[in-house]
Enzyme design. Sequence first.
Site: not given
Ligand code: 4NP
Length: 160
Positions: A15, A9, A128
């Site tokens: 995720r 991800c 997300d």
């Molecule tokens: P992930 O969620 O891709 O599912 O781990 C996110 C975690 C951090 C960020 C964005 C999405 N961020 O912008 O820091």
Amino acid sequence: MKTKIIFICLGNICRSPAAQGVMQRLVEERGMDDKFEIDSAGTYSGHHGQLPDPRMRRHASRRGYNLTHRARPITSDDLDYFDIIVAMDESNRRSIASMCATLEQERKIVMMGDYIVKMRAHYDYVPDPYYEGAEGFELALDLLEDACGNLLNDIINNKI
Ligand code: 4NP
């Protein structure tokens, strides 16, 4: 020989570590954990070394998943080492594809959304949850539980 799967991800704190936990439990439940190596990583390195987001850990633990993965960015070595590279959304897929040096690496990329069945009418990717409330985390877990079982079945049946 183990089948090596890596979930990808953006941040590797919501995720993909949850997908890793869901898939790890599934292979253990089926007595197949010695046949799989399961990992996760992110396309963005800003959370390197961190445990999954506390909100994801809390929601996952209510379903019995103990998420202990430490976030790390995906590397070019991962593209060779893993057999199946699972992207949570189209943006992840594009980021991974841009790292691929060979067609063989690019062919390893599959979309998690292609394995969503029960909730297919509403979702063809895993949104997300980072900027969402509790419902976003529950939704991500519902979609991951739906998709992981179908993905594992296709791997076992040699469809991937
Ligand atoms: P992930 O969620 O891709 O599912 O781990 C996110 C975690 C951090 C960020 C964005 C999405 N961020 O912008 O820091």
